[in-house]
Scaffold this active site. Structure first.
Site, PDB file in Angstrom:
ATOM      1  N   ASP A 283       0.907  -1.113  -0.088  1.00 38.43           N
ATOM      2  CA  ASP A 283       0.181  -0.085   0.104  1.00 38.43           C
ATOM      3  C   ASP A 283       1.049   1.329   0.077  1.00 38.43           C
ATOM      4  OD1 ASP A 283      -2.583   1.568   0.450  1.00 38.43           O
ATOM      5  OD2 ASP A 283      -1.569   1.907   2.367  1.00 38.43           O
TER       6      ASP A 283
ATOM      7  N   ASP B  72      -7.065  -1.809   3.421  1.00 39.64           N
ATOM      8  CA  ASP B  72      -6.107  -3.052   3.100  1.00 39.64           C
ATOM      9  C   ASP B  72      -6.385  -4.399   3.349  1.00 39.64           C
ATOM     10  OD1 ASP B  72      -4.449  -1.132   1.877  1.00 39.64           O
ATOM     11  OD2 ASP B  72      -3.617  -0.653   3.798  1.00 39.64           O
TER      12      ASP B  72
END
Length: 637
Positions: free
Chosen positions: A340, A537
């Site tokens: 990420d 996420d």
């Protein structure tokens, strides 16, 4: 109809019921009885052997007789072929040792194997990942605007598509919808991971669970509660958990073949030995049982335990928490790793990277005014600007914060404003060029104006963290594909990816798409890891073969991950990968050594050069060597 949550609760209850504390209690009862039996002298041989027999059954009841038989049946059914595990072999070996009068040796085999099994269970930490914290973050109430124009508090579950809602400043947006009136800025990090709040106005889409800023607005519901983006995150985490296939450890892959071979060979040996060696049936059966004990892989049973416990302990001291040794083993085998952006590869907070003021103004005076204006704002960009600039002279300015226009204030008869470039009508070519240049590098741009004439430009960016570049370089040198998966814009994602040298950048990604991207990475490259820190996420972290959370990220990301990097230090990920490689290397050393010992014992048993007592002594000696070899990882840097 049974829901996924109910099914999960039922299965979890069943798991707890089947295991619980009883197996451990029975194991320690067996251990205690065997120690008592050891101190009995020859006069109490019958009592001693009886205690050994009861100890064998007690210590091995769960691991050998329940799990061994059950798992062998389950695996054989799944694989459509006989797939035994070493539990079965240990049980047969213990029975064989007892049949030839070596009760202590049989008990010792069970104590070692069952003890190793329970230790590995402890190291693996088999607890089902919980998502209760994620569910708690889902909004439960909303301000419904009724037909007479009044507002009433209702349960989010009661909302229907088309309902009109009011969202006050600081509230959670209760459900997905579209703004009808009002302007505001919304923190959407729970959905897209973006650290910068987004300014919203009439016609803009808003998402449930995001946090409203200073403005108040009305909205129309466009999705039912079960169909919101946030609900899909919860659903994906649940689905991915249910569909997970736990990777087999090295021993788990190796042992069925070995056990099958031994179980086939020993009976064949007993049947053929009288003809081949001119033994009696009594001798053949005795030698077969000795051979069975010799072939029992005691050291193999302990081959992974000391190694994995040492590795996980070593990493814990260095700030990496592992939820199971299997995940460390998987980390060593990854072919791709995805990151990420915000809070993972970057610091998660914007910083001023560039600024410029025209020559026609006094820079020191303008900075004093900028600081005075930004002090009245709680926007992340304001904090970044205040961290960068320090006023020389205190200015008392009354500030007005206008959504869509920025901060405005008057000083010495002039109006000063700080706002985004699109809010200014006339801008000189000089500022346009700098805007294009800095924006292409991933910066967020704000202008400073005097009487609506732009006199300054400030560029801000969520810059890469200290160890991000070195971490990407390390994995690329290892031949591992690196990817950046972010909810940010294509321009921002590409800019950060270019700075860090990432192989692939995938931007503008929603949470459900992150999970799909991880699936694609797994299909294309093989074993894949995902590193993230946010709620958005979570589905990708669960989907990946190894989910890695930043320790300072959200509780949800930490809950669903396999490894946690405390203090969000990416350099610890490199250390974890290096140690995981070393761990697998040591495991293979132990496997090869333990199998060499087994081969040696089988050979001397066939040549009648050993008896069961010597075999057990050599077995336990090799087990000690294996354990000590594993403990080396406690000191590995």
């Amino acid at each position: 109809m049974e829901t996924t949550q109910e099914k999960h609760a039922r299965e979890q209850h069943s798991h707890d019921h089947n295991h619980g504390r009883m197996p451990i209690i029975l194991y320690f009862i067996g251990l205690t009885l065997s120690l008592i039996a050891l101190f009995l002298n020859q006069e109490y041989r019958l009592l001693q052997n009886s205690l050994f027999l009861v100890a064998t059954i007690s210590a091995g009841y769960h691991v050998i007789f329940l799990e061994g038989i059950r798992e062998t049946i389950e695996h054989s059914r799944t694989q459509h072929k006989f797939t035994p595990n070493s539990h079965i072999l240990m049980g047969v070996a213990a029975i064989g040792a007892s049949l030839i009068g070596s009760f202590w040796e049989g008990t010792l085999l069970i104590l070692i194997f069952s003890g190793a099994h329970f230790l590995e269970d402890y190291a693996e930490g088999r607890s089902k990942r919980e998502i209760t914290k994620l569910l708690k973050m889902n909004p439960t109430t909303a301000r419904l605007i009724t037909s007479d124009g009044k507002t009433t508090i209702v349960d989010v579950k009661e909302l229907k598509v088309g309902d009109h809602l009011q969202v006050l400043n600081g509230d959670q947006v209760p459900i997905d919808g579209i703004i009808l009136s009002g302007t505001t800025s919304i923190d959407e990090s729970s959905i897209n991971g973006e650290s910068m709040p987004k300014e919203k106005g009439e016609g803009d889409i808003v998402f449930g669970s995001t946090i409203n800023g200073v403005g108040t607005f009305t909205m129309k519901v466009t999705k039912e509660n079960k169909d919101t983006v946030f609900s899909k995150i919860v659903q994906l985490v649940n689905q991915n958990q249910d569909n997970q296939t736990k990777a087999s450890s090295i021993i788990q892959k190796f042992e069925p073949k070995y056990v099958t071979f031994v179980l086939m060979t020993i009976p064949l040996f007993i049947v053929l030995a009288p003809a081949l060696f001119d033994w009696t049936w009594s001798q053949s059966i005795y030698r077969g049982l000795v051979l069975l004990v010799a072939a029992s892989p005691c050291a193999l049973a302990a081959a992974t335990v000391s190694v994995t416990l040492s590795a996980t302990s070593n990493l814990a001291k260095r700030g990496v928490l592992s939820k199971g040794s299997t995940y460390l083993s998987q980390l060593a085998n990854i072919q791709a790793i995805a990151f990420d952006k915000t809070g993972t590869l970057t610091k998660g907070k914007p910083e001023v990277t560039n600024y410029y003021f025209t020559d026609v103004v006094n820079e020191e005076d303008v900075i004093d005014i900028v600081v005075a204006l930004e002090k009245e704002s709680n926007h992340p960009l304001a904090r970044a600007i205040l961290n960068k600039f320090e006023s020389k002279n205190q200015r008392m300015i009354k500030v007005e914060n206008q959504i869509g226009k920025g901060l405005t204030g008057e000083y010495n008869g002039k109006t000063y404003r700080i706002g985004k470039p699109t809010s200014f009508k006339s801008v000189s070519d000089e500022f346009v060029r700098k805007t294009e240049e800095w924006a292409s590098e991933g910066n967020t741009i704000v202008y400073v104006s005097e009487n609506e004439k732009v006199i300054g430009i400030i560029a801000l960016m969520d810059i890469p963290s200290e160890h991000a570049k070195a971490t990407i370089d390390y994995f690329k040198k290892c031949g591992i594909h690196t990817a950046l998966i972010t909810g940010d814009s294509e321009m921002t994602g590409q800019a950060v990816g270019k700075q860090l040298g990432v192989d692939q950048v995938i931007a503008n990604v929603m949470p459900e798409d992150k999970s799909k991207m991880i699936k694609e990475q797994m299909e294309r490259y093989g074993i894949t890891a995902m590193v993230g820190d946010g709620i958005n996420d979570a589905p990708a972290l669960v989907k990946a073969d190894v989910g890695i959370a930043m320790g300072e990220g959200t509780d949800v990301a930490v809950d669903v991950s396999d490894l946690v990097l405390m203090k969000s230090d990416l350099s610890k990920l490199v250390k974890a990968h290096k140690l995981s490689l070393k761990m697998n290397q040591v495991i293979w050393q132990n496997i090869i050594f333990s199998m060499f010992v087994v081969a040696f014992l089988i050979t001397v048993s066939l040549l009648s050069l050993t008896d069961i007592a010597i075999s057990v002594v050599i077995h336990e000696g090799s087990t000690l060597v294996v354990i000590l070899n594993g403990l080396r990882l406690l000191k590995t840097k």
